[in-house]
Design a protein around this motif. Structure first.
Motif, mmCIF file in Angstrom:
data_model
loop_
_atom_site.group_PDB
_atom_site.id
_atom_site.type_symbol
_atom_site.label_atom_id
_atom_site.label_comp_id
_atom_site.label_asym_id
_atom_site.label_seq_id
_atom_site.Cartn_x
_atom_site.Cartn_y
_atom_site.Cartn_z
ATOM 1 N N PHE A 106 40.253 52.067 75.175
ATOM 2 C CA PHE A 106 40.329 51.044 74.012
ATOM 3 C C PHE A 106 41.668 50.509 73.737
ATOM 4 O O PHE A 106 42.850 51.003 72.724
ATOM 5 C CB PHE A 106 40.129 51.564 72.970
ATOM 6 N N VAL A 107 43.018 50.515 75.213
ATOM 7 C CA VAL A 107 43.809 50.427 75.091
ATOM 8 C C VAL A 107 44.631 49.059 74.240
ATOM 9 O O VAL A 107 45.742 48.822 73.891
ATOM 10 C CB VAL A 107 44.809 50.900 76.534
ATOM 11 N N LYS A 108 44.041 48.317 74.795
ATOM 12 C CA LYS A 108 43.737 46.841 73.871
ATOM 13 C C LYS A 108 44.255 46.337 73.023
ATOM 14 O O LYS A 108 45.272 46.053 71.784
ATOM 15 C CB LYS A 108 42.835 45.942 74.996
ATOM 16 N N VAL A 109 43.345 47.606 72.082
ATOM 17 C CA VAL A 109 43.446 47.758 70.454
ATOM 18 C C VAL A 109 44.872 48.414 70.121
ATOM 19 O O VAL A 109 45.389 47.907 68.589
ATOM 20 C CB VAL A 109 42.533 48.660 70.038
ATOM 21 N N LEU A 110 45.835 49.197 70.701
ATOM 22 C CA LEU A 110 46.855 49.422 70.467
ATOM 23 C C LEU A 110 47.639 48.912 69.933
ATOM 24 O O LEU A 110 48.846 49.011 69.319
ATOM 25 C CB LEU A 110 47.252 50.700 71.548
ATOM 26 N N GLN A 111 48.232 47.720 70.547
ATOM 27 C CA GLN A 111 49.199 46.431 70.174
ATOM 28 C C GLN A 111 47.916 45.744 69.576
ATOM 29 O O GLN A 111 48.880 44.954 68.858
ATOM 30 C CB GLN A 111 49.279 46.288 72.370
ATOM 31 N N GLU A 112 46.816 45.230 70.400
ATOM 32 C CA GLU A 112 46.425 44.472 69.323
ATOM 33 C C GLU A 112 45.174 44.622 68.682
ATOM 34 O O GLU A 112 43.952 44.849 68.662
ATOM 35 C CB GLU A 112 45.464 43.083 69.764
ATOM 36 N N HIS A 113 45.257 44.907 66.911
ATOM 37 C CA HIS A 113 44.198 45.529 66.215
ATOM 38 C C HIS A 113 42.956 45.127 65.634
ATOM 39 O O HIS A 113 42.523 46.368 65.250
ATOM 40 C CB HIS A 113 45.537 45.798 65.228
ATOM 41 N N SER A 114 43.312 44.329 65.915
ATOM 42 C CA SER A 114 41.861 43.503 65.522
ATOM 43 C C SER A 114 41.017 43.118 66.827
ATOM 44 O O SER A 114 39.635 42.504 66.914
ATOM 45 C CB SER A 114 41.698 41.742 65.291
ATOM 46 N N ALA A 115 41.940 43.373 68.166
ATOM 47 C CA ALA A 115 40.503 43.788 69.473
ATOM 48 C C ALA A 115 39.106 44.236 69.433
ATOM 49 O O ALA A 115 39.371 44.944 69.133
ATOM 50 C CB ALA A 115 41.430 43.834 70.575
#
Length: 480
Positions: A304-313
């Motif tokens: 879930f690395v994407k969520v660390l920057q894009e919180h709505s991912a």
């Protein structure tokens, strides 16, 4: 050729190489795993009764997950699931006190292979540290956090590090000391499914103290990272292994037992909060990606690395959990989807008990069952005493955060229940889960008598689920 330029060019080359290496250094990791703490009991999740200033400090520089779920609300199965990135029945150790088999891999082993200095400090409860991939380890009591600082200060300075800092707080029996403040019975909050009496309130004061003590040691870790000037290249991850050790929490698949606090700060983390659904099974894949490493095929979780920057991912739309033997024989499965929790109880005719709800174990449980015998419980407090238990349960987590109103038979939920049944069954089949024919029996009777018992067949044993890597459903495109 001007030979005087060669030393200058060489100096600039070496200078540039040094900085390129410096700015591309592998990140460090401090993985703090707490013992028996529900997310809702922390101030960062709204509980203002317990002082945790250092967790708030960590949250101010990191990301708070409002929708993170465990795969089991039972200590060793939960921890083993995290470190392997596999569901409990896929690890070969789905029941409490069963060590991880040698055949299973951990993400710590992958870090160690690439030169990480790996340390386990505090509670283990999984397997011998070297088998798990740790090159250094230490215990500590009563908090389990006493040696964290020494490991940070004594680490090899030429290696990236991964520290698995495992607190004993907040685990019974309570051991109060001067490392944190104490609380009065009048200052605690009693959940509606527990009996609000003097024994329960006194019991909760010890739990509150140990949460604040955990916060104290988190503060020491943050201070040391800042003093060493490595905070900006270090991921600090805080998670719990299961919910609070009180009736209807620890071991149970209700929100307060299976939702975990999750905070992450670090170089690729944007500060804030996220409602994106993640599972504790995903931590392994996420840490490996942050370290620049590939995910082994054995890991069922996703990054879930994407969520660390894009919180709505959105990286997953469903999360699964299981309840197996923990002093008492149980077989329940849960799926979280949207705002809903669906639970399937495959043995509804068995008592809905665990060590923390045992009538003869701890003060809060003793008081609840004593009042049950006197007919003095409310409807919410009586839920775990019912026999038989519901074979299926459905709860809306926002409208019913304590999961007290089972709406499985509401006509408007018929289509939803059908979908969640299918998804859970698909996960069961794809991951090799099963219902044992000769399960591990209860360790005690309702009247408190200890039984002679031995380990029986465990979930996933008959299907060789320990060799199955299928992750089960993650996204629901096929159901839309």
């Amino acid at each position: 050729m001007n030979y005087f330029k060669i030393p200058i060019l060489l100096s600039w080359f070496l200078f540039g190489t040094y900085f390129a290496q410096a700015f591309n250094k592998p990140p460090n990791f401090v993985f703090i795993i707490t013992d028996d703490i529900s997310a809702e009991d922390l101030s960062i999740y709204g509980n203002q009764s317990i002082e945790t200033p250092n967790l708030e400090r960590l949250a101010m520089r990191g990301l708070v997950f409002d929708n993170a779920y465990l795969t089991a609300s039972s200590c060793s199965p939960s921890r083993i699931s995290m470190i392997t990135g596999r569901y409990p029945h896929n690890t070969g150790a789905p029941e409490i006190h069963v060590p991880l088999p040698n055949s299973q891999n951990t993400f710590v082993q992958e870090l160690k292979k690439t030169g990480y200095h790996t340390v386990l400090s505090g509670k283990n409860h999984m397997a011998p540290p070297d088998q798990l991939g740790f090159v250094e380890h230490s215990e500590g009591r009563p908090a389990g956090s006493e040696k964290w600082l020494a490991h940070l200060q004594g680490r090899p300075k030429d290696q990236p590090f991964f520290f698995w800092f495992a607190s004993h707080d907040a685990h019974r029996d309570w051991q109060v000391n001067d490392q944190a403040r104490t609380y009065l019975p009048s200052q605690v909050e009693v959940q509606p499914y527990m009996y609000d009496g003097p024994l329960t309130r006194k019991d909760l004061t010890g739990y509150y103290h140990e949460i604040s003590r955990l916060d104290h040691y988190v503060g020491l870790v943050l201070n040391e990272l800042e003093a060493q000037g490595i905070m900006d290249n270090t991921y600090v991850i805080l998670v719990s292994d299961n919910g609070r050790p009180f009736p209807r929490s620890k071991t149970y698949l209700y929100k307060n037992g299976i939702q975990t606090p999750l905070l992450i700060s670090g170089p690729k983390v944007k500060q804030g909060r996220t409602n994106s659904l993640v599972s504790a099974i995903d931590l392994s894949a996420t840490i490996l990606e942050l370290a620049g490493l590939n995910r082994p095929n054995s890991i069922q979780g996703i990054s879930f690395v994407k969520v660390l920057q894009e919180h709505s991912a959105i990286v997953r739309e469903v999360a699964f959990a299981e309840r197996n033997w923990h002093r008492y024989s149980m077989h329940e499965r849960m799926v979280r989807m949207g705002d809903w929790i669906y639970i399937r109880n495959n043995w509804p005719n068995k008592r809905n008990l665990s060590g923390e709800s045992d009538p003869h174990a701890f003060p809060a449980a003793k008081e609840l069952w004593n009042r049950y015998e006197k007919g003095e419980l409310t409807a919410a407090q009586s839920l775990i005493t019912m026999l038989p238990q519901p074979a299926e349960e459905l709860y809306h987590t926002k409208n019913d955060p304590h999961n007290l109103k089972n709406v499985i038979y509401a006509p408007e939920n018929r289509a939803l229940v059908h979908k969640m049944r299918i998804v859970l069954t698909k996960w069961t089949n794809q991951t090799g889960d099963n219902i044992p024919n000769n399960p591990t029996p209860n360790k005690a009777t309702l009247d408190g008598s200890l039984l002679e018992w031995k380990r029986g067949e465990m979930p996933g044993e008959a299907t060789s689920a320990y060799s199955i890597n299928h992750p089960g459903p993650i996204l629901l495109k096929e159901y839309h």
